[in-house]
Design a protein around this motif. Structure first.
Motif, PDB file in Angstrom:
ATOM      1  N   CYS A 163     -22.088   0.683   9.579  1.00 28.28           N
ATOM      2  CA  CYS A 163     -22.885   1.500  10.502  1.00 28.28           C
ATOM      3  C   CYS A 163     -24.188   0.796  10.858  1.00 28.28           C
ATOM      4  CB  CYS A 163     -23.156   2.880   9.899  1.00 28.28           C
ATOM      5  SG  CYS A 163     -21.659   3.887   9.758  1.00 28.28           S
ATOM      6  N   LYS A 164     -24.742   0.084   9.898  1.00 27.32           N
ATOM      7  CA  LYS A 164     -25.966  -0.665  10.174  1.00 27.32           C
ATOM      8  C   LYS A 164     -25.704  -1.760  11.194  1.00 27.32           C
ATOM      9  CE  LYS A 164     -29.540  -1.743   7.108  1.00 27.32           C
ATOM     10  NZ  LYS A 164     -29.974  -2.251   5.811  1.00 27.32           N
ATOM     11  N   LEU A 165     -24.603  -2.524  11.008  1.00 22.69           N
ATOM     12  CA  LEU A 165     -24.267  -3.599  11.931  1.00 22.69           C
ATOM     13  C   LEU A 165     -23.910  -3.051  13.316  1.00 22.69           C
ATOM     14  CD1 LEU A 165     -23.677  -6.754  12.085  1.00 22.69           C
ATOM     15  CD2 LEU A 165     -21.291  -6.072  11.903  1.00 22.69           C
ATOM     16  N   LEU A 166     -23.189  -1.946  13.328  1.00 22.42           N
ATOM     17  CA  LEU A 166     -22.761  -1.359  14.601  1.00 22.42           C
ATOM     18  C   LEU A 166     -23.846  -0.474  15.228  1.00 22.42           C
ATOM     19  CD1 LEU A 166     -19.130  -0.411  13.533  1.00 22.42           C
ATOM     20  CD2 LEU A 166     -19.846  -2.405  14.870  1.00 22.42           C
ATOM     21  N   ARG A 167     -24.960  -0.336  14.512  1.00 25.22           N
ATOM     22  CA  ARG A 167     -26.113   0.447  14.980  1.00 25.22           C
ATOM     23  C   ARG A 167     -25.734   1.884  15.339  1.00 25.22           C
ATOM     24  NH1 ARG A 167     -30.221  -3.621  17.716  1.00 25.22           N
ATOM     25  NH2 ARG A 167     -29.602  -5.457  16.571  1.00 25.22           N
ATOM     26  N   ARG A 168     -25.131   2.517  14.358  1.00 32.49           N
ATOM     27  CA  ARG A 168     -24.792   3.927  14.555  1.00 32.49           C
ATOM     28  C   ARG A 168     -25.157   4.711  13.310  1.00 32.49           C
ATOM     29  NH1 ARG A 168     -18.226   3.311  14.615  1.00 32.49           N
ATOM     30  NH2 ARG A 168     -17.963   2.990  12.379  1.00 32.49           N
ATOM     31  N   ARG A 169     -25.185   6.010  13.467  1.00 33.71           N
ATOM     32  CA  ARG A 169     -25.534   6.900  12.363  1.00 33.71           C
ATOM     33  C   ARG A 169     -24.352   6.965  11.395  1.00 33.71           C
ATOM     34  NH1 ARG A 169     -24.708  11.617  11.262  1.00 33.71           N
ATOM     35  NH2 ARG A 169     -25.772  13.555  11.129  1.00 33.71           N
ATOM     36  N   CYS A 170     -24.610   6.838  10.111  1.00 33.25           N
ATOM     37  CA  CYS A 170     -23.559   6.857   9.089  1.00 33.25           C
ATOM     38  C   CYS A 170     -23.275   8.304   8.705  1.00 33.25           C
ATOM     39  CB  CYS A 170     -23.994   6.045   7.866  1.00 33.25           C
ATOM     40  SG  CYS A 170     -22.647   5.691   6.729  1.00 33.25           S
ATOM     41  N   ALA A 171     -22.085   8.775   9.036  1.00 36.98           N
ATOM     42  CA  ALA A 171     -21.685  10.157   8.754  1.00 36.98           C
ATOM     43  C   ALA A 171     -21.292  10.305   7.285  1.00 36.98           C
ATOM     44  CB  ALA A 171     -20.525  10.550   9.658  1.00 36.98           C
ATOM     45  N   LYS A 172     -21.238  11.536   6.820  1.00 38.81           N
ATOM     46  CA  LYS A 172     -20.840  11.798   5.435  1.00 38.81           C
ATOM     47  C   LYS A 172     -19.426  11.324   5.155  1.00 38.81           C
ATOM     48  CE  LYS A 172     -23.734  15.756   4.392  1.00 38.81           C
ATOM     49  NZ  LYS A 172     -23.771  17.165   4.009  1.00 38.81           N
ATOM     50  N   ASP A 173     -18.562  11.441   6.148  1.00 37.39           N
ATOM     51  CA  ASP A 173     -17.165  11.058   5.959  1.00 37.39           C
ATOM     52  C   ASP A 173     -16.858   9.662   6.521  1.00 37.39           C
ATOM     53  OD1 ASP A 173     -17.525  11.768   8.591  1.00 37.39           O
ATOM     54  OD2 ASP A 173     -15.600  12.804   8.783  1.00 37.39           O
ATOM     55  N   CYS A 174     -17.859   8.813   6.597  1.00 39.65           N
ATOM     56  CA  CYS A 174     -17.691   7.444   7.125  1.00 39.65           C
ATOM     57  C   CYS A 174     -16.641   6.719   6.278  1.00 39.65           C
ATOM     58  CB  CYS A 174     -19.017   6.691   7.087  1.00 39.65           C
ATOM     59  SG  CYS A 174     -18.868   4.967   7.615  1.00 39.65           S
ATOM     60  N   ILE A 175     -15.612   6.222   6.944  1.00 36.63           N
ATOM     61  CA  ILE A 175     -14.514   5.560   6.230  1.00 36.63           C
ATOM     62  C   ILE A 175     -14.936   4.220   5.629  1.00 36.63           C
ATOM     63  CG2 ILE A 175     -13.545   4.342   8.223  1.00 36.63           C
ATOM     64  CD1 ILE A 175     -10.757   5.340   6.958  1.00 36.63           C
ATOM     65  N   PHE A 176     -15.988   3.610   6.190  1.00 39.40           N
ATOM     66  CA  PHE A 176     -16.450   2.307   5.718  1.00 39.40           C
ATOM     67  C   PHE A 176     -17.404   2.393   4.527  1.00 39.40           C
ATOM     68  CE2 PHE A 176     -15.823   1.457  10.378  1.00 39.40           C
ATOM     69  CZ  PHE A 176     -14.689   0.671  10.227  1.00 39.40           C
ATOM     70  N   ALA A 177     -18.122   3.502   4.400  1.00 39.22           N
ATOM     71  CA  ALA A 177     -19.205   3.619   3.418  1.00 39.22           C
ATOM     72  C   ALA A 177     -18.789   3.279   1.981  1.00 39.22           C
ATOM     73  CB  ALA A 177     -19.838   5.005   3.490  1.00 39.22           C
ATOM     74  N   PRO A 178     -17.643   3.749   1.484  1.00 41.03           N
ATOM     75  CA  PRO A 178     -17.297   3.421   0.087  1.00 41.03           C
ATOM     76  C   PRO A 178     -16.992   1.945  -0.151  1.00 41.03           C
ATOM     77  CG  PRO A 178     -15.979   5.278   0.889  1.00 41.03           C
ATOM     78  CD  PRO A 178     -16.697   4.703   2.064  1.00 41.03           C
ATOM     79  N   TYR A 179     -16.664   1.215   0.904  1.00 42.64           N
ATOM     80  CA  TYR A 179     -16.182  -0.149   0.729  1.00 42.64           C
ATOM     81  C   TYR A 179     -17.143  -1.227   1.232  1.00 42.64           C
ATOM     82  CZ  TYR A 179     -12.294   3.019   0.476  1.00 42.64           C
ATOM     83  OH  TYR A 179     -11.506   4.090   0.153  1.00 42.64           O
TER      84      TYR A 179
END
Length: 163
Positions: free
Chosen positions: A10-26
């Motif tokens: 989300c940081k690289l893509l410049r978007r808000r990181c949602a609670k259910d972000c599929i990328f966040a755990p990895y």
């Protein structure tokens, strides 16, 4: 994630990181290069689709594989990790051949010690002949071999796969 710091994707893509972000755990925020290289090779949309199609318990392994393949693709755009695998298979094959030669020399030396009256070739004092069973048709055959002083051996080369 949804906390103070967005995940690396989300940081690289410049978007808000949602609670259910599929990328966040990895792709944690403290390792941005991990997602950057995967994104460069596969694209965020493709990675997202791949992860969504997998059961949750397999996603971490899939991300690890994607990171490995992406790193290999950046180093070697044509062959990727297949180039590394081929290199290692070739190295294993060469080592197996060296092992077979060494085992044959040991067998010949042992047989020579057991039967000291083996015939020598009068033309070449370093060449010996021994009688070994032939595995193809179970008939004995003579095998000539040079003494170990005549065998040219290459030292093992230590090469890095990634340089």
């Amino acid at each position: 994630m949804g906390g103070n710091s967005p995940c690396a994707s989300c940081k690289l893509l410049r978007r808000r990181c949602a609670k259910d972000c599929i990328f966040a755990p990895y792709f944690p925020p403290d390792d941005p290069q991990k997602f950057a290289i995967v994104h460069k090779v596969f694209g965020a949309s493709n990675v997202s689709k791949m992860l969504q199609e997998l059961p949750v318990h397999q996603r971490a392994d899939a991300v690890s594989s994607l990171v490995y393949e992406a790193n290999a693709r950046v180093r070697d755009p044509v062959y990727g990790c297949v180039g590394a695998i081929s290199f290692l298979q070739n190295q294993v094959s060469q080592l197996q051949m060296q092992l077979a030669v060494a085992q044959t020399e040991i067998l010949c030396i042992q047989m020579q010690q057991d039967q000291p009256s083996l015939p020598n070739n009068p033309m070449d004092p370093d060449e010996k002949s021994i009688l070994l069973p032939n595995n193809i048709n179970n008939h004995p055959q003579f095998i000539n071999y040079a003494s170990s002083s005549n065998v040219i051996q290459e030292p093992l080369k230590r090469e890095s796969l990634w340089t």
